[in-house]
Design a protein around this motif. Structure first.
Motif, PDB file in Angstrom:
ATOM      1  N   THR A  41       0.831  -1.211   0.000  1.00 15.69           N
ATOM      2  CA  THR A  41       0.000   0.000   0.000  1.00 15.69           C
ATOM      3  C   THR A  41       0.864   1.260   0.000  1.00 15.69           C
ATOM      4  O   THR A  41       0.531   2.240  -0.669  1.00 15.69           O
ATOM      5  CB  THR A  41      -0.946   0.014   1.221  1.00 15.69           C
ATOM      6  N   GLU A  42       1.969   1.224   0.741  1.00 19.76           N
ATOM      7  CA  GLU A  42       2.853   2.402   0.786  1.00 19.76           C
ATOM      8  C   GLU A  42       3.515   2.646  -0.567  1.00 19.76           C
ATOM      9  O   GLU A  42       3.594   3.785  -1.033  1.00 19.76           O
ATOM     10  CB  GLU A  42       3.911   2.223   1.881  1.00 19.76           C
ATOM     11  N   LEU A  43       3.981   1.577  -1.208  1.00 20.66           N
ATOM     12  CA  LEU A  43       4.598   1.715  -2.526  1.00 20.66           C
ATOM     13  C   LEU A  43       3.563   2.217  -3.545  1.00 20.66           C
ATOM     14  O   LEU A  43       3.861   3.109  -4.347  1.00 20.66           O
ATOM     15  CB  LEU A  43       5.181   0.376  -2.991  1.00 20.66           C
ATOM     16  N   ILE A  60      -8.774   7.526  -4.252  1.00 24.20           N
ATOM     17  CA  ILE A  60      -9.158   6.134  -4.499  1.00 24.20           C
ATOM     18  C   ILE A  60      -9.047   5.376  -3.189  1.00 24.20           C
ATOM     19  O   ILE A  60      -7.998   5.400  -2.538  1.00 24.20           O
ATOM     20  CB  ILE A  60      -8.265   5.494  -5.582  1.00 24.20           C
ATOM     21  N   ARG A  61     -10.129   4.718  -2.818  1.00 21.84           N
ATOM     22  CA  ARG A  61     -10.147   3.922  -1.592  1.00 21.84           C
ATOM     23  C   ARG A  61     -10.671   2.537  -1.919  1.00 21.84           C
ATOM     24  O   ARG A  61     -11.625   2.383  -2.666  1.00 21.84           O
ATOM     25  CB  ARG A  61     -11.012   4.613  -0.533  1.00 21.84           C
ATOM     26  N   ILE A  70      -8.408  -1.156   2.935  1.00 20.76           N
ATOM     27  CA  ILE A  70      -7.083  -1.762   2.730  1.00 20.76           C
ATOM     28  C   ILE A  70      -6.160  -0.843   1.937  1.00 20.76           C
ATOM     29  O   ILE A  70      -4.954  -1.077   1.891  1.00 20.76           O
ATOM     30  CB  ILE A  70      -7.196  -3.137   2.026  1.00 20.76           C
ATOM     31  N   TYR A  71      -6.747   0.202   1.337  1.00 22.67           N
ATOM     32  CA  TYR A  71      -5.907   1.175   0.631  1.00 22.67           C
ATOM     33  C   TYR A  71      -6.646   2.509   0.530  1.00 22.67           C
ATOM     34  O   TYR A  71      -7.858   2.557   0.325  1.00 22.67           O
ATOM     35  CB  TYR A  71      -5.583   0.698  -0.793  1.00 22.67           C
ATOM     36  N   SER A  72      -5.877   3.574   0.681  1.00 22.02           N
ATOM     37  CA  SER A  72      -6.380   4.927   0.457  1.00 22.02           C
ATOM     38  C   SER A  72      -5.265   5.746  -0.165  1.00 22.02           C
ATOM     39  O   SER A  72      -4.133   5.734   0.319  1.00 22.02           O
ATOM     40  CB  SER A  72      -6.832   5.562   1.780  1.00 22.02           C
ATOM     41  N   THR A 117     -14.498  -3.596  -2.800  1.00 21.07           N
ATOM     42  CA  THR A 117     -15.298  -2.420  -3.129  1.00 21.07           C
ATOM     43  C   THR A 117     -14.353  -1.245  -3.325  1.00 21.07           C
ATOM     44  O   THR A 117     -13.572  -0.924  -2.429  1.00 21.07           O
ATOM     45  CB  THR A 117     -16.305  -2.106  -2.005  1.00 21.07           C
ATOM     46  N   VAL A 118     -14.423  -0.636  -4.483  1.00 19.20           N
ATOM     47  CA  VAL A 118     -13.549   0.484  -4.815  1.00 19.20           C
ATOM     48  C   VAL A 118     -14.400   1.744  -4.915  1.00 19.20           C
ATOM     49  O   VAL A 118     -15.441   1.757  -5.581  1.00 19.20           O
ATOM     50  CB  VAL A 118     -12.817   0.237  -6.153  1.00 19.20           C
ATOM     51  N   VAL A 119     -13.955   2.795  -4.223  1.00 18.73           N
ATOM     52  CA  VAL A 119     -14.638   4.088  -4.294  1.00 18.73           C
ATOM     53  C   VAL A 119     -13.618   5.110  -4.783  1.00 18.73           C
ATOM     54  O   VAL A 119     -12.589   5.328  -4.137  1.00 18.73           O
ATOM     55  CB  VAL A 119     -15.219   4.509  -2.932  1.00 18.73           C
ATOM     56  N   ALA A 120     -13.900   5.705  -5.926  1.00 12.21           N
ATOM     57  CA  ALA A 120     -13.007   6.701  -6.518  1.00 12.21           C
ATOM     58  C   ALA A 120     -13.754   8.016  -6.652  1.00 12.21           C
ATOM     59  O   ALA A 120     -14.934   8.038  -6.986  1.00 12.21           O
ATOM     60  CB  ALA A 120     -12.512   6.230  -7.881  1.00 12.21           C
TER      61      ALA A 120
END
Length: 195
Positions: A41-43, A60-61, A70-72, A117-120
């Motif tokens: 996630t950091e990369l 993007i989350r 799991i990612y933002s 689930t992706v929220v952009a």
């Protein structure tokens, strides 16, 4: 009507095109995070920060099935996301809405036996500038066309009605004392005024 139709269809096209770009960007980000094991996630966040094709105010989350993020792509979230929204995205498979100046797209991203689930969200600054410019052009053309048609119509109406005005003036000049006067009609001309 033509100007309104042009504006309406251009605005629809802008929206569709922007959501397509937003979805492509979010899908690529999700693929990198989920399908490539070497990407953390950091990369991914560093890659996204230096990406020259990021959309303005892009966010993007990505959430797993337990609604855990799991990612933002950003630390400050411009668009609030709750479990009700995530459940609606899972139910509908794709959700679009506006939140202040952000256009938000939520969709399901399936990978093997897992679904994310992706929220952009992003702001279509350039698209709205183009639509605003188109609106100004259409309004200017409409006003100029209206003025031109009015002037040309006034000139032609005056020319067309000139023979009738002449006949009305001649008829008005005939009085009880001058009943011997006749209306002047051009000979050899066959139109509505001579019949």
């Amino acid at each position: 009507i033509v100007s309104v139709a042009i504006y309406f269809f251009s605005a629809e096209y802008r929206e569709q095109e922007f959501y397509t770009r937003l979805k492509n960007k979010a899908e690529n980000t999700a693929k990198l995070l989920i399908e490539v094991e070497e990407v953390s996630t950091e990369l991914l966040r560093r890659i996204e920060m230096s990406n020259p094709i990021n959309l303005p105010n892009e966010s993007i989350r990505i959430f797993n099935f337990r609604n855990e993020e799991i990612y933002s792509s950003e630390s400050q979230h411009a668009v609030p996301i709750d479990s009700a929204l995530l459940n609606e995205i899972r139910l509908e498979e794709e959700v679009r809405f506006r939140y202040h100046d952000h256009e938000v797209l939520g969709f399901l991203f399936a990978y093997e036996f897992d679904r994310f689930t992706v929220v952009a969200a992003a702001t279509d600054i350039y698209g709205f500038k183009k639509i605003n410019n188109l609106k100004n052009i259409l309004l200017t053309v409409f006003v100029i066309s209206l003025f031109t048609v009015s002037v040309v119509g006034w000139i032609y109406a005056g020319r067309i009605l000139k023979p009738i005005s002449r006949l009305v003036d001649e008829a008005g000049a005939i009085s009880a004392t001058s009943l011997d006067r006749r209306l002047m009609v051009k000979e050899g001309k066959q139109d509505e005024l001579t019949k």
